[in-house]
Design an enzyme around this catalytic site. Structure first.
Site, PDB file in Angstrom:
ATOM      1  N   LYS A  82     -10.435  -0.349  10.664  1.00 20.28           N
ATOM      2  CA  LYS A  82     -10.668  -1.545   9.845  1.00 20.28           C
ATOM      3  C   LYS A  82     -11.047  -2.737  10.707  1.00 20.28           C
ATOM      4  CE  LYS A  82      -7.261  -0.215   6.349  1.00 20.28           C
ATOM      5  NZ  LYS A  82      -8.043   0.346   5.243  1.00 20.28           N
ATOM      6  N   CYS A 105      -4.771   2.483  -3.628  1.00 28.40           N
ATOM      7  CA  CYS A 105      -3.508   3.007  -3.065  1.00 28.40           C
ATOM      8  C   CYS A 105      -2.350   2.053  -3.326  1.00 28.40           C
ATOM      9  CB  CYS A 105      -3.620   3.292  -1.567  1.00 28.40           C
ATOM     10  SG  CYS A 105      -4.903   4.458  -1.178  1.00 28.40           S
ATOM     11  N   HIS A 144       0.867  -1.180   0.000  1.00 25.59           N
ATOM     12  CA  HIS A 144       0.000   0.000   0.000  1.00 25.59           C
ATOM     13  C   HIS A 144       0.909   1.237   0.000  1.00 25.59           C
ATOM     14  CE1 HIS A 144      -2.760   2.973   1.814  1.00 25.59           C
ATOM     15  NE2 HIS A 144      -3.754   2.171   1.454  1.00 25.59           N
ATOM     16  N   ASP A 178       3.224  -4.165   8.166  1.00 25.56           N
ATOM     17  CA  ASP A 178       1.996  -3.398   7.970  1.00 25.56           C
ATOM     18  C   ASP A 178       0.844  -4.349   8.270  1.00 25.56           C
ATOM     19  OD1 ASP A 178      -0.355  -2.405   6.953  1.00 25.56           O
ATOM     20  OD2 ASP A 178       0.510  -1.661   5.082  1.00 25.56           O
ATOM     21  N   GLN A 201      -4.393  -4.903   7.280  1.00 27.78           N
ATOM     22  CA  GLN A 201      -5.420  -5.848   6.793  1.00 27.78           C
ATOM     23  C   GLN A 201      -5.370  -7.194   7.512  1.00 27.78           C
ATOM     24  OE1 GLN A 201      -7.844  -5.017   4.891  1.00 27.78           O
ATOM     25  NE2 GLN A 201      -7.136  -3.198   3.827  1.00 27.78           N
TER      26      GLN A 201
HETATM   27  N1  7TS Z   1      -1.812  -0.689   4.660  1.00 28.57           N
HETATM   28  C1  7TS Z   1      -2.736  -1.467   4.076  1.00 28.57           C
HETATM   29  C2  7TS Z   1      -2.395  -2.870   3.711  1.00 28.57           C
HETATM   30  C3  7TS Z   1      -4.014  -0.957   3.841  1.00 28.57           C
HETATM   31  O1  7TS Z   1      -4.924  -1.735   3.255  1.00 28.57           O
HETATM   32  C4  7TS Z   1      -4.311   0.376   4.212  1.00 28.57           C
HETATM   33  C5  7TS Z   1      -5.635   1.007   3.911  1.00 28.57           C
HETATM   34  C6  7TS Z   1      -3.320   1.119   4.847  1.00 28.57           C
HETATM   35  C7  7TS Z   1      -2.081   0.565   5.044  1.00 28.57           C
HETATM   36  C8  7TS Z   1      -3.553   2.509   5.321  1.00 28.57           C
HETATM   37  O2  7TS Z   1      -4.380   2.495   6.446  1.00 28.57           O
HETATM   38  P1  7TS Z   1      -4.912   3.840   7.083  1.00 28.57           P
HETATM   39  O3  7TS Z   1      -5.882   3.380   8.114  1.00 28.57           O
HETATM   40  O4  7TS Z   1      -3.740   4.543   7.664  1.00 28.57           O
HETATM   41  O5  7TS Z   1      -5.562   4.600   5.976  1.00 28.57           O
HETATM   42  N2  7TS Z   1      -6.313   0.399   2.831  1.00 28.57           N
HETATM   43  C9  7TS Z   1      -7.403   0.867   2.228  1.00 28.57           C
HETATM   44  C10 7TS Z   1      -8.032   0.171   1.195  1.00 28.57           C
HETATM   45  O6  7TS Z   1      -7.662  -0.906   0.758  1.00 28.57           O
HETATM   46  N3  7TS Z   1      -9.084   0.893   0.774  1.00 28.57           N
HETATM   47  O7  7TS Z   1      -9.160   2.008   1.488  1.00 28.57           O
HETATM   48  C11 7TS Z   1      -8.117   2.020   2.395  1.00 28.57           C
END
Ligand code: 7TS
Length: 408
Positions: free
Chosen positions: A224, A362, A121, A198, A201
């Site tokens: 999430k 992303c 990501h 990371d 997910q």
């Molecule tokens: N890493 C992964 C694997 C992700 O899927 C996401 C967000 C992030 C980092 C960033 O997380 P945040 O909470 O800091 O924004 N992924 C997604 C997605 O797949 N669709 O919208 C956000």
């Protein structure tokens, strides 16, 4: 798992969208929130709202206890040896930026290597690009297998004695693949590199034990995993956190301030400048209670069954391409329909009340690797059912027919 009972706890699910019952298949972007989380945040604002770590008054103590209690809850949830090793952040993005800006500069020299993968990501890619540019380090990529998985042979080949940092996503938000983090960590450590995970997910869907993984840093997002937006956490190995520089300065994080110089509080508070995300942390603790009551193993099993069902059902659709390996995946399916743009797919599904995401997710380098500009993605969570998958499949067939006629 009684899904009907679980669904009753999510008020948002019981509504119609565009005249159809809502089918929410976008939990990888953000999950929905159960009543217990909404209530915990509401209760805090109604009864305990106060700033933390300063007041001697009763509300101040209650808020501090709840905030620090939430830290202990997160620590326990992911197997951190102590609460001090949990830093509250806005989410995974800010947790990874903290490592890349606070920790990386102290270890990176010109010619050193940072190793990541092309499936990352942007939030586990751009901070490392920046760290590499600032230090003169090289950003290297573990190549992907044709099905999007990672082979340990390639990991061995990519990580060298010059590698200082390895940072990999546990679960891909596009391919759905679960990466062999424990094994990658072992290889990274053999070369003396630090392992960053990371966990955006993975944390919502499977039992995490940072000590069993043996990773050095682990980032997660509350929103999430049934928690509120704006809260996340970074776990770090104690010796590394103690040597990491804060990247934000101001109130709350200091010990002693003089006109020209200042000293910092102990970990983790030195990394939490300003009034922290109190309500968010309390909501996250409630989300953890909720998930643990159902059981992460049960959630994991339910989603894997649903993913297998969805993979089977969707792969029957003529002209569909599903990305990522069939086995060893979590509950998300990323796909394209021949001759229909994924944004049109998402719009057509939305007109029938079905929420999926379309776009590059992303992950622009991964889109280029897949040789597409965008995809559609359906992602499942503990409240989704086989009926949701059936609704998706039926709606996709209608979409295909509609666009087929439109094109024909
Ligand atoms: N890493 C992964 C694997 C992700 O899927 C996401 C967000 C992030 C980092 C960033 O997380 P945040 O909470 O800091 O924004 N992924 C997604 C997605 O797949 N669709 O919208 C956000």
């Amino acid at each position: 798992m009684n899904i009907e009972e679980i669904r009753k706890q999510f008020p948002i699910l019981h509504q119609e969208v565009n005249g159809h019952p809502l089918v929410y298949l976008d939990s990888a972007a953000t999950s929905q929130k159960p009543r217990s989380v909404i209530e915990a945040v509401k209760r805090y604002y109604e009864y305990d709202n106060s700033n933390v770590h300063r007041g001697v008054h009763t509300l101040g103590s209650r808020a501090t206890d709840a905030y620090e209690g939430a830290r202990a809850r997160v620590a326990e949830f992911i197997g951190s040896p102590s609460p001090e090793q949990i830093i509250f952040t806005r989410g995974t993005t800010s947790a990874l930026n903290l490592v890349a800006s606070g920790y990386a500069p102290s270890v990176l020299e010109e010619g050193d290597e940072i190793v990541i993968t092309p499936m990352e990501h942007h939030s586990n890619l751009i901070p490392w690009q920046q760290a590499a540019k600032r230090s003169g380090a090289v950003l290297k990529y573990i190549p992907l297998q044709p099905d999007g998985s990672i082979s340990l042979e390639d990991v061995e080949k990519t990580i060298t004695d010059r590698t200082k940092i390895v940072s990999v996503m546990y679960v891909s938000n596009v391919l759905g693949v679960i990466n062999p983090i424990k094994e990658i960590t072992e290889i990274a450590h053999r070369s003396g590199a630090v392992m960053v995970v990371d966990g955006a997910q993975s944390t919502p869907h499977m039992k995490i034990d940072v000590q069993a993984l043996d990773c050095d840093f682990y980032a997660l997002s509350g929103h999430k995993m049934c928690g509120p937006t704006g809260i996340g956490a970074l776990y770090g190995r104690k010796s590394l956190l103690e040597n990491m520089e804060p990247i934000e300065f101001g109130g709350e994080m200091i010990d002693f301030v003089d006109l020209q110089d200042s000293t910092w509080k102990d970990i983790p508070w030195r990394f939490e400048a300003g009034t922290p995300i109190i309500a968010g942390a309390i909501g996250l603790a409630a989300a953890i209670d909720f998930l643990e009551e159902i059981g992460l193993d049960n959630i994991d099993r339910h989603e894997k069954e649903l993913a297998a069902y969805a993979y089977g059902k969707l792969s029957e659709i003529d002209g569909i391409t599903i990305y990522g390996p069939r086995e060893g995946r979590v509950g998300l399916i990323t796909f394209n329909l021949d001759d229909v743009h994924p944004h049109d797919v998402a719009t057509a599904l939305d007109s029938e009340g079905i929420a999926v995401r379309a776009g590059h997710h992303c992950c622009q380098p991964l889109m280029r690797w897949l040789d597409v500009s965008a995809t559609a993605r359906a992602s499942f969570y503990l409240y989704n059912t086989e009926q949701d998958v059936d609704a998706l499949a039926a709606s996709l067939l209608r979409t295909k027919e509609f666009f087929g006629h439109a094109i024909g």
